[in-house]
Design a protein around this motif. Structure first.
Motif, short mmCIF file in Angstrom:
data_model
loop_
_atom_site.label_atom_id
_atom_site.label_comp_id
_atom_site.label_asym_id
_atom_site.label_seq_id
_atom_site.Cartn_x
_atom_site.Cartn_y
_atom_site.Cartn_z
N HIS A 139 0.46 -1.11 0.46
CA HIS A 139 -0.10 0.16 0.06
C HIS A 139 0.95 1.43 -0.24
O HIS A 139 0.91 2.25 0.05
CB HIS A 139 -0.90 -0.14 1.13
CG HIS A 139 -1.94 -1.15 1.12
ND1 HIS A 139 -2.39 -2.42 1.59
CD2 HIS A 139 -3.59 -0.69 0.30
CE1 HIS A 139 -2.85 -2.76 1.08
NE2 HIS A 139 -3.86 -2.41 0.69
N GLY A 140 2.22 1.63 -0.42
CA GLY A 140 2.94 1.82 -0.19
C GLY A 140 3.39 2.86 0.49
O GLY A 140 3.51 4.13 1.06
N LEU A 141 2.87 2.07 1.95
CA LEU A 141 3.17 3.24 3.36
C LEU A 141 4.94 2.56 3.78
O LEU A 141 4.23 3.65 5.34
CB LEU A 141 2.30 2.00 4.31
CG LEU A 141 0.69 2.58 3.86
CD1 LEU A 141 -0.34 2.33 4.58
CD2 LEU A 141 0.37 3.81 3.73
N LEU A 142 5.64 2.34 3.32
CA LEU A 142 6.93 1.75 3.79
C LEU A 142 7.50 3.03 3.25
O LEU A 142 8.97 2.94 3.71
CB LEU A 142 7.91 0.83 3.22
CG LEU A 142 7.11 -0.70 4.73
CD1 LEU A 142 7.60 -1.52 3.97
CD2 LEU A 142 7.73 -0.36 5.43
N THR A 143 7.54 4.68 3.61
CA THR A 143 7.93 5.66 3.64
C THR A 143 7.24 6.26 4.98
O THR A 143 6.79 6.32 5.15
CB THR A 143 7.30 6.90 2.26
OG1 THR A 143 6.41 6.83 2.01
CG2 THR A 143 7.60 5.61 1.43
N VAL A 144 8.03 7.78 5.23
CA VAL A 144 7.54 9.17 6.00
C VAL A 144 6.48 9.72 6.18
O VAL A 144 5.61 9.35 6.53
CB VAL A 144 9.00 9.83 6.50
CG1 VAL A 144 8.56 10.73 7.51
CG2 VAL A 144 10.20 8.96 6.95
N ASP A 145 6.16 9.59 4.55
CA ASP A 145 4.55 10.33 3.92
C ASP A 145 4.12 8.89 4.28
O ASP A 145 3.13 9.64 4.90
CB ASP A 145 5.33 10.47 2.62
CG ASP A 145 5.54 11.58 2.18
OD1 ASP A 145 5.82 13.41 3.51
OD2 ASP A 145 6.59 12.62 1.11
N GLY A 146 3.99 8.25 3.79
CA GLY A 146 3.17 7.66 3.63
C GLY A 146 2.87 6.97 5.07
O GLY A 146 1.07 7.21 5.56
N LEU A 147 3.64 6.46 6.23
CA LEU A 147 3.23 6.36 7.61
C LEU A 147 2.62 7.86 8.01
O LEU A 147 2.11 8.26 9.50
CB LEU A 147 4.73 6.14 8.15
CG LEU A 147 4.66 4.46 7.97
CD1 LEU A 147 5.72 4.86 8.86
CD2 LEU A 147 3.60 2.94 8.12
N ARG A 148 3.14 9.33 8.06
CA ARG A 148 2.29 10.55 8.28
C ARG A 148 1.40 9.90 7.99
O ARG A 148 0.46 10.86 8.69
CB ARG A 148 3.77 11.75 8.13
CG ARG A 148 2.73 12.51 8.97
CD ARG A 148 3.79 14.03 7.76
NE ARG A 148 4.86 14.26 7.87
CZ ARG A 148 6.03 13.83 6.89
NH1 ARG A 148 4.97 13.50 5.89
NH2 ARG A 148 7.19 13.71 7.52
N ASN A 149 0.36 10.20 6.89
CA ASN A 149 -0.55 10.48 5.90
C ASN A 149 -1.29 9.44 6.39
O ASN A 149 -2.48 9.59 6.11
CB ASN A 149 -0.20 10.56 4.23
CG ASN A 149 0.50 11.93 4.87
OD1 ASN A 149 0.59 12.81 5.41
ND2 ASN A 149 1.34 11.60 3.35
N VAL A 150 -0.92 7.59 6.20
CA VAL A 150 -2.06 7.37 6.75
C VAL A 150 -2.61 7.44 8.00
O VAL A 150 -2.35 8.50 9.08
CB VAL A 150 -1.33 5.70 6.82
CG1 VAL A 150 -0.67 5.37 8.02
CG2 VAL A 150 -2.56 4.70 6.39
N SER A 151 -4.26 7.01 8.15
CA SER A 151 -4.59 7.03 9.48
C SER A 151 -4.27 5.67 10.39
O SER A 151 -3.74 4.92 9.55
CB SER A 151 -6.46 7.23 9.19
OG SER A 151 -6.83 5.58 8.76
N GLU A 152 -4.82 5.94 11.64
CA GLU A 152 -4.20 5.01 12.79
C GLU A 152 -4.97 4.28 12.61
O GLU A 152 -4.63 2.36 12.02
CB GLU A 152 -4.71 5.65 13.91
CG GLU A 152 -3.11 5.50 14.96
CD GLU A 152 -2.73 5.73 16.66
OE1 GLU A 152 -2.84 7.45 16.56
OE2 GLU A 152 -3.64 5.10 17.42
N LYS A 153 -6.10 4.19 11.88
CA LYS A 153 -6.82 2.96 12.34
C LYS A 153 -6.65 1.88 10.52
O LYS A 153 -6.61 0.88 10.84
CB LYS A 153 -8.34 3.55 11.78
CG LYS A 153 -10.12 2.65 11.55
CD LYS A 153 -11.19 3.05 11.41
CE LYS A 153 -11.92 1.63 10.97
NZ LYS A 153 -11.52 0.59 9.56
#
Ligand code: SF4
Length: 256
Positions: free
Chosen positions: A75-89
């Protein structure tokens, strides 16, 4: 009247030097390295993946962590931007395979907020920080104990931080190098003393391999019920082979 001067207690480091415990542990490392070879840890493609893996692996088998990391990568979330923008849920859903997802998602989000606050969202800038300050700040984060902090420092940031885990506690205490009640910091001083004569420039590399080969012997032999007969470290046990104590229940050393 002259005041009586009480003899100073030798430092832990001096005690390990005097008893030869550091040298024995170095011989243990040398044997493990020649048995298993370089492990080239951490199993990750980027420093950020190391950090996320260090959170996810708490109280969880690595195979479960790999599934969570796979979800995040897909889901493209292994970046600082990805983790910053994804909701905690949403983050919780992706890391579900590695368990404790509520606590772990909150902790990963807190790490990204910390990175933004102090280091402009850059792991590179964090790696330029003084290791002592970086460690102190990491330890102030939720779900970060000394083992996680040192794993991040060593494997994500390349700093010479000695990682202590349950396997190292088993090896050092079962071989009589330390008492069974030893704390994280005491085991860490002992392990560092095994490498004190190495040039500072190569310590991080040795610490990296040391932790990795200790994990190998822990998984293969130094289990809750130890398998000493087939273990490459049996040479260091008292003769005749003394049965190593069984550890009642596995626990994360950083809580000790
Ligand atoms: S299994 Fe036995 S010989 Fe091997 S590290 Fe553990 S206590 Fe030592």
């Amino acid at each position: 009247m002259m005041r009586e001067v009480s003899p100073q207690k030798p430092s832990l480091k001096a005690q390990f030097a005097a008893t030869g415990a550091g040298l024995r542990l170095r011989a243990i490392y040398d044997r493990l390295l020649s048995t298993y070879g370089p492990q080239q840890w951490w199993p990750a493609k980027t420093p950020l993946e190391v950090v996320v893996g260090a959170y996810l692996t708490q109280n969880t088998a690595w195979t479960s962590v790999e599934r969570s990391l796979g979800n995040l990568e897909t889901h493209g979330l292994l970046t600082v931007d990805g983790l910053r923008n994804v909701s905690e849920k949403e983050l919780r859903d992706h890391i579900r395979p590695s368990g404790y997802m509520i606590r772990k998602a909150a902790a990963i989000k807190a790490f990204v907020a910390f990175l933004d606050r102090f280091y402009e969202g850059s792991l590179g800038k964090l790696s330029e920080e003084s290791p002592a300050i970086a460690r102190e700040r990491l330890l102030a984060l939720p779900a970060v104990g000394p083992e996680t902090a040192d794993a991040i420092l060593l494997y994500a940031l390349g700093q010479p931080a000695m990682v202590v885990d349950e396997y190292l506690r088993r090896v050092t205490t079962r071989h009589g190098l330390l008492p069974a009640s030893s704390k994280y910091a005491e085991i860490q001083v002992l392990a560092e003393s095994a490498f004190e004569h190495d040039p500072p420039g190569i310590r991080a590399q040795h610490y990296n391999e040391f932790h990795a080969v200790v994990v190998q012997v822990g998984k293969r032999h130094c289990r809750r019920v130890p398998k000493c007969e087939e273990c490459p470290l049996a040479f260091d046990l008292p003769k005749p082979l003394a049965p190593a104590p069984i550890i009642a229940k596995s626990r994360r050393i950083e809580s000790a």
